[in-house]
Design an enzyme around this catalytic site. Structure first.
Site, PDB file in Angstrom:
ATOM      1  N   ARG A  61      -5.000   0.295  -6.824  1.00  0.00           N
ATOM      2  CA  ARG A  61      -4.238   0.245  -5.791  1.00  0.00           C
ATOM      3  C   ARG A  61      -4.061  -1.252  -5.431  1.00  0.00           C
ATOM      4  O   ARG A  61      -2.956  -1.640  -4.845  1.00  0.00           O
ATOM      5  CB  ARG A  61      -4.435   1.172  -4.885  1.00  0.00           C
ATOM      6  CG  ARG A  61      -4.438   2.404  -5.113  1.00  0.00           C
ATOM      7  CD  ARG A  61      -5.010   3.481  -4.412  1.00  0.00           C
ATOM      8  NE  ARG A  61      -4.460   3.442  -3.132  1.00  0.00           N
ATOM      9  CZ  ARG A  61      -5.229   3.782  -1.945  1.00  0.00           C
ATOM     10  NH1 ARG A  61      -6.373   4.176  -1.789  1.00  0.00           N
ATOM     11  NH2 ARG A  61      -4.500   3.841  -0.881  1.00  0.00           N
ATOM     12  N   ARG A 107      -9.842  11.011   0.703  1.00  0.00           N
ATOM     13  CA  ARG A 107      -8.890  10.998  -0.529  1.00  0.00           C
ATOM     14  C   ARG A 107      -9.259  10.584  -1.825  1.00  0.00           C
ATOM     15  O   ARG A 107     -10.103   9.811  -1.960  1.00  0.00           O
ATOM     16  CB  ARG A 107      -7.712   9.964  -0.198  1.00  0.00           C
ATOM     17  CG  ARG A 107      -6.734  10.621   1.022  1.00  0.00           C
ATOM     18  CD  ARG A 107      -5.731   9.467   1.667  1.00  0.00           C
ATOM     19  NE  ARG A 107      -5.260   8.528   0.676  1.00  0.00           N
ATOM     20  CZ  ARG A 107      -4.105   7.826   0.793  1.00  0.00           C
ATOM     21  NH1 ARG A 107      -3.807   7.520   2.377  1.00  0.00           N
ATOM     22  NH2 ARG A 107      -3.927   6.820  -0.024  1.00  0.00           N
ATOM     23  N   ARG A 129       7.609  -0.429  -0.893  1.00  0.00           N
ATOM     24  CA  ARG A 129       6.459  -0.867  -1.737  1.00  0.00           C
ATOM     25  C   ARG A 129       6.762  -1.777  -3.007  1.00  0.00           C
ATOM     26  O   ARG A 129       5.988  -2.444  -3.906  1.00  0.00           O
ATOM     27  CB  ARG A 129       5.758   0.127  -2.022  1.00  0.00           C
ATOM     28  CG  ARG A 129       4.488   0.261  -1.182  1.00  0.00           C
ATOM     29  CD  ARG A 129       3.354   1.137  -1.874  1.00  0.00           C
ATOM     30  NE  ARG A 129       2.248   1.361  -1.386  1.00  0.00           N
ATOM     31  CZ  ARG A 129       1.806   2.346  -0.646  1.00  0.00           C
ATOM     32  NH1 ARG A 129       2.749   3.047  -0.167  1.00  0.00           N
ATOM     33  NH2 ARG A 129       0.505   2.654  -0.178  1.00  0.00           N
ATOM     34  N   LYS A 162      -2.330   0.742   8.734  1.00  0.00           N
ATOM     35  CA  LYS A 162      -0.738   1.313   8.908  1.00  0.00           C
ATOM     36  C   LYS A 162      -0.745   2.596   9.561  1.00  0.00           C
ATOM     37  O   LYS A 162       0.003   2.745  10.466  1.00  0.00           O
ATOM     38  CB  LYS A 162      -0.137   1.033   7.540  1.00  0.00           C
ATOM     39  CG  LYS A 162       0.253  -0.118   7.069  1.00  0.00           C
ATOM     40  CD  LYS A 162       0.895  -0.120   5.655  1.00  0.00           C
ATOM     41  CE  LYS A 162       0.253   0.820   4.464  1.00  0.00           C
ATOM     42  NZ  LYS A 162      -0.888   0.176   3.766  1.00  0.00           N
TER      43      LYS A 162
END
Ligand code: ADP
Ligand code: AMP
Length: 213
Positions: free
Chosen positions: A168, A157, A89, A13
């Site tokens: 996640r 990250r 989300r 994305k």
């Protein structure tokens, strides 16, 4: 033109969003980027977000809806259009977005849904590196920075570490389908094969967006 870009973590994305906004002149609004900026600045929002993000959980809807609505209300969005990345989300966020856009006089033109085989996502996330100065995203193997780059100029990250990635993906898989169904019912979704090279994914997206302009 006002768009959403959707896909599981690692689908591409952010990578595609950067190219889309360059080409179509839209404003890129990424909730993940907004939270990371707040965390870096250790603001109240950042400290709150960190307690969820570090575990791979979603930040509560009322917090996320609030920052997005505030951003969408700024004048540049109506003027240039927006590409929302990483939001909504949850189905509740999608409904809040519908309401916020209606209140602000904005309409949604399309949802770009990047589909990637789930088994690729872990290797994409584990090799992801971010340029400290610009925030640009690269991959150690699939999209390395040009030339002899200095690893110290990049960071990984915190939530791309393997122990957080699984959580996640589980959270996002569970929440994603109802959101897509919500937009499919409005005939807004354009499915893109994200298992191609970065430039080929982008070419597929451009083909769709040219029909929406
Ligand atoms: P998202 O924003 O959906 O989490 P990113 O755009 O950050 O995903 O991409 C995740 C990682 O995968 C990054 O390291 C990026 O360079 C890499 N990547 C993105 N698109 C592709 C692709 N089509 N093929 C291979 N790697 C990709
Ligand atoms: P991203 O950069 O989109 O991968 O987002 C990183 C993390 O920020 C996610 O794993 C969530 O913890 C949080 N986050 C980003 N966007 C949202 C959202 N729309 N709702 C809730 N949490 C979010």
């Amino acid at each position: 033109m006002n768009l959403l870009i959707m896909g599981l973590p690692g689908a591409g994305k952010g990578t595609q969003a950067a190219k889309i906004v360059d080409t179509f002149g839209l404003k890129h609004v990424s909730t993940g980027d907004m939270f990371r900026a707040a965390m870096a600045n250790k603001t109240e929002l950042g400290l709150l977000a960190k307690s969820y993000i570090d575990k791979g959980d979603l930040v509560p809807d009322e917090v996320t809806n609030g920052i997005v609505k505030e951003r969408l209300a700024e004048g540049d969005i109506k003027e240039h259009g927006v590409l929302l990345d990483g939001y909504p989300r949850t189905l509740d966020q999608a409904k809040a977005l519908d309401q916020a856009m209606a209140e602000l006089g904005l309409s949604l033109d399309g949802v770009v849904n990047i589909d990637v085989a789930p088994e690729s996502l872990v290797e994409r996330l584990s090799g992801r590196i971010i340029h400290k100065e610009t925030g640009a995203t690269f991959h150690k193997l699939f999209n390395p920075p040009a030339g002899d780059y200095n690893e110290d100029d990049y960071y990984q990250r915190e939530d791309d570490k393997p122990e957080t990635v699984k959580r996640r993906l589980d959270v996002n898989i569970a929440q994603g389908e109802p959101i897509l169904a919500h937009y499919r019912a409005k005939n807004l979704v354009h499915d893109i094969d994200g298992n191609q090279d970065i430039n080929d994914v982008f070419a597929s997206i451009v083909k769709v967006l040219e029909t929406l302009k």
